[in-house]
Write an enzyme that holds these catalytic residues in place. Structure first.
Site, short mmCIF file in Angstrom:
data_model
loop_
_atom_site.label_atom_id
_atom_site.label_comp_id
_atom_site.label_asym_id
_atom_site.label_seq_id
_atom_site.Cartn_x
_atom_site.Cartn_y
_atom_site.Cartn_z
N HIS A 1 9.55 -0.33 -2.12
CA HIS A 1 9.65 -0.63 -0.68
C HIS A 1 11.08 -0.64 -0.13
CE1 HIS A 1 5.45 -1.21 -0.70
NE2 HIS A 1 5.38 -2.49 -1.00
N HIS B 1 2.94 -2.59 6.52
CA HIS B 1 2.38 -3.29 5.36
C HIS B 1 1.62 -4.54 5.79
CE1 HIS B 1 2.00 -4.69 1.29
NE2 HIS B 1 2.85 -3.82 0.80
N ASP C 1 -4.82 -1.29 -6.42
CA ASP C 1 -3.44 -1.10 -5.95
C ASP C 1 -3.14 0.38 -6.16
OD1 ASP C 1 -0.85 -1.38 -5.13
OD2 ASP C 1 -0.27 -2.88 -6.61
N ARG D 1 6.64 2.93 -4.62
CA ARG D 1 7.58 2.96 -5.74
C ARG D 1 8.25 4.32 -5.95
NH1 ARG D 1 3.53 -0.49 -6.64
NH2 ARG D 1 4.11 -2.55 -7.41
N GLU E 1 -1.97 1.02 3.41
CA GLU E 1 -0.63 1.49 3.76
C GLU E 1 -0.60 3.00 3.77
OE1 GLU E 1 1.76 -0.58 0.63
OE2 GLU E 1 -0.10 -1.70 0.50
C1 BGC Z 1 2.21 -2.42 -3.71
C2 BGC Z 1 1.93 -3.64 -4.54
C3 BGC Z 1 2.93 -4.70 -4.17
C4 BGC Z 1 2.77 -4.98 -2.69
C5 BGC Z 1 3.73 -6.02 -2.19
C6 BGC Z 1 2.06 -2.78 -2.28
O1 BGC Z 1 2.39 -1.68 -1.50
O2 BGC Z 1 1.40 -1.34 -4.05
O3 BGC Z 1 2.01 -3.33 -5.92
O4 BGC Z 1 2.74 -5.86 -4.92
O5 BGC Z 1 2.97 -3.81 -1.97
O6 BGC Z 1 5.00 -5.69 -2.49
#
Ligand code: BGC
Length: 373
Positions: A126, A200, A273, A101, A338
């Site tokens: 992303h 991812h 997360d 983010r 990630e």
């Molecule tokens: C994020 C999550 C998100 C997921 C899928 C992860 O990298 O931290 O919050 O829901 O990606 O988008």
């Protein structure tokens, strides 16, 4: 006897290796608009194989033997390329320009303000509306051998999704006979910019999503993590994991503490997360995480050069996604690891930098090593 045994084993290994290490290129269907998708499959002599498609330079499947030698797919995803666009959730994708983010979709660089699309509540996630996961990458080269590999590239135009600079990106996927799948993200830019490239993949080591990941044992080589606010943006603090439910310095079952609502951080994330600060010096390849699935006996060891790793337990999978073989993906069905710089780094000058200048080479190396016993 002992000598003879090892001799035979060595011979067997040589025999296996003679057929090992293939990289093959083949069509992988088409998108609804007619554009063709291709894929490369990397296979080693131990029965591991990885299929990477040009849409998003995405790891679409990863076949790994369990302790009995039974082969299963250990990553979530879709059967067809179009589904990755119709129901995007970054399954196996190469994420960019900025994985994770950026607060309110805004940052400044050298005094100039940049505005990105906000596609995750108030924040940018992303890479924005059409990030690297939704772009068609090119296959630059495909090489068979003891290290079978494929190089994918993508050129992101100056200003794409609001980011400055033309960015030339490659990702090299390689698979060796030690069951290591290595991903190396590289980039150069024409203007100063910010970036965070990662993969991812959603791992479910039970294979074909037989069980959720709550029984997986996880180790995170991280003394500290970066706590977040309610919108999952880091507050700027680097907090010790000691005494918290985020302490995975020793192997711990994922599901053990995930419902502990006394920990505000778990409430914000609906589970794990969070960005963990990988111990040791960023820029050197070092262990970041270990995940083991007790029934199949499969273990994944992650190493990276990145400063952090986002540990995400598939909290937002809500049963409305139907993946490979028409399986509904539900909360807790996968673990994502990630590796990258910290979330929202462009707005945190004291975080490891996400800045790339012309003339510099960006590198993020990620190694997933598989074993089973
Ligand atoms: C994020 C999550 C998100 C997921 C899928 C992860 O990298 O931290 O919050 O829901 O990606 O988008």
């Amino acid at each position: 006897m002992k000598y003879a045994f090892f001799g035979a084993a060595a011979l067997a290994l040589c025999a296996t290796n003679a057929h090992a290490g293939t990289a093959t290129r083949a069509p992988f269907g088409a998108l609804a608009d007619g554009s063709k998708v291709e894929a490369v499959t990397l296979t080693n002599g131990a029965g591991v194989s990885a299929l990477i498609m040009t849409l998003g330079a995405t790891l679409q499947s990863l076949i790994v033997p369990d302790k009995a030698g039974h082969k299963d797919d250990v990553v979530l995803g879709y059967d067809t390329a179009q589904e990755y666009l119709s129901h995007p959730d970054y399954f196996g994708a190469s994420v960019g320009r900025y994985a994770n983010r950026i607060a309110k979709g805004k940052f400044t660089l050298d005094g100039k303000s940049y505005t990105l699309a906000t596609n995750d509540g108030p924040n940018s996630l992303h890479g924005g509306l059409k990030g690297f996961d939704k772009r068609m990458w090119k296959i630059d080269s495909v090489t068979s051998g003891p290290e079978a590999k494929a190089v994918f590239s993508y050129v992101s135009a100056d200003g794409e999704e609001g980011f400055p600079g033309e960015l030339k990106v490659t990702v090299t996927y390689s698979l060796n006979e030690q069951n290591e799948l290595k991903l190396e993200y590289r980039a150069t830019t024409s203007k100063p910019t910010v970036l965070n490239l990662t993969n991812h993949s959603y791992f479910n080591l039970s294979g074909n999503d037989a069980r959720d990941v709550m029984g997986n044992m996880v180790t995170l080589h991280a003394e500290r993590f970066t706590p977040v606010d309610a919108t999952l943006i880091p507050t700027g603090e680097r907090r010790g994991v000691a005494g918290t439910v985020l302490d995975f310095r020793n192997s711990h079952q994922v599901g053990d503490r995930i419902r502990d609502a006394r920990e505000q951080q778990l409430r914000y994330g609906r589970g794990y997360d969070h960005n963990f600060i990988v111990d040791g010096a960023a820029g050197t390849l070092r262990p970041a995480a270990v995940v083991s699935e007790p029934v199949s006996g499969r273990t994944l060891e992650l190493s990276t050069t990145a400063p952090g790793v986002q540990f995400y337990t598939g909290n937002f999978l809500d049963g409305t996604f139907f993946g490979k073989g028409q399986r509904a993906y539900r909360q807790g069905d996968a673990i994502c690891l990630e590796p990258g710089v910290f979330p929202d780094s462009p707005n945190h000058p004291d975080f490891p930098t996400s800045r790339l200048n012309p003339g510099q080479n960006y590198v993020n190396t990620i190694v997933y090593r598989f074993s089973a016993r």
